[in-house]
Design a protein around this motif. Sequence first.
Motif, short mmCIF file in Angstrom:
data_model
loop_
_atom_site.label_atom_id
_atom_site.label_comp_id
_atom_site.label_asym_id
_atom_site.label_seq_id
_atom_site.Cartn_x
_atom_site.Cartn_y
_atom_site.Cartn_z
N VAL A 1 0.84 -1.19 0.00
CA VAL A 1 0.00 0.00 0.00
C VAL A 1 0.88 1.25 0.00
O VAL A 1 1.85 1.34 0.76
CB VAL A 1 -0.93 0.01 1.23
CG1 VAL A 1 -1.77 1.30 1.25
CG2 VAL A 1 -1.83 -1.21 1.23
N LEU A 2 0.54 2.21 -0.87
CA LEU A 2 1.27 3.47 -0.94
C LEU A 2 0.59 4.53 -0.07
O LEU A 2 -0.58 4.40 0.31
CB LEU A 2 1.33 3.96 -2.38
CG LEU A 2 2.18 3.11 -3.33
CD1 LEU A 2 2.07 3.66 -4.75
CD2 LEU A 2 3.63 3.06 -2.89
N GLY A 3 1.32 5.59 0.21
CA GLY A 3 0.78 6.67 1.04
C GLY A 3 -0.34 7.42 0.34
O GLY A 3 -0.41 7.49 -0.89
N GLU A 4 -1.20 8.03 1.15
CA GLU A 4 -2.39 8.70 0.63
C GLU A 4 -2.03 9.83 -0.33
O GLU A 4 -2.75 10.08 -1.31
CB GLU A 4 -3.22 9.25 1.80
CG GLU A 4 -4.52 9.89 1.38
CD GLU A 4 -5.35 10.34 2.57
OE1 GLU A 4 -6.42 10.94 2.34
OE2 GLU A 4 -4.93 10.09 3.72
N HIS A 5 -0.92 10.53 -0.09
CA HIS A 5 -0.55 11.68 -0.92
C HIS A 5 -0.20 11.28 -2.35
O HIS A 5 -0.17 12.12 -3.25
CB HIS A 5 0.63 12.42 -0.29
CG HIS A 5 1.90 11.62 -0.26
ND1 HIS A 5 2.09 10.54 0.58
CD2 HIS A 5 3.04 11.75 -0.99
CE1 HIS A 5 3.29 10.03 0.39
NE2 HIS A 5 3.89 10.73 -0.56
#
Length: 242
Positions: free
Chosen positions: A75-79
């Motif tokens: 999972v990647l960061g929200e930004h």
Amino acid sequence: MSILDLPGGGRRYLQVAQHLADQITQGTYKAGERLPPERELSQQLDVSRTTIREALLALEIMRFIEIRVGAGVFVLGEHLRDTDGGQLAVKGETGPYEVLEARRLIEGQSAYLAATRATEAQIEEMAAIVKRMEGAIHNVPAFDAADAEFHALIAAASGNSVIEAYAVHLWWMRNSALWSRWYDQTRNPENRRRTIDDHQRIFRALQNRRPEAARTAMQLHIDVLTDRLMELQLSPPDAKQI
């Protein structure tokens, strides 16, 4: 949970992608975490591994996740995420498996008809194209151009303008982001040599005017591409797959 329980309509892989995106947004899967392997997600959502794979490819394009081949899906960061009001930013693209399924049907029939209808000039041109491919193993643009030309010529040689139009359109659908996301990771000289071997078998069947053999050879060629889609290792080597 079954795919039938997921909200909304449309393509199943997009429904699954939206469901997983919602779980990521809600914190079920947090930034930096690895998603469950394909087999587990397939069982949870009661969909095929193909659907899960296409959903993951869509999520990677929209930067929800990063696929590290052989290591897993993280999972990647929200930004980093590409969203539109909480919805996936890209919709409506046909998944590569459906394209391959349709190609197997349409191009198999085009090869069958071409074996009975191709002119001698077309047969000679096919032979020349295969030779060009043999000389372009390490020249990807030239190889791709000859590959497309070979399939388009067979479709034209079918003598059926509708089949030809469908075949050309299906080939054009290879330009999609989903297709490129998986296909580019499988590109290597060995696979290009396998494509040439497949094309030689197709050509010999056409040259010898053997329609059933031509259809079978074309379908087997498409099956090789499908295998490449399914064999790309997204999960860790010790994760069980169905």
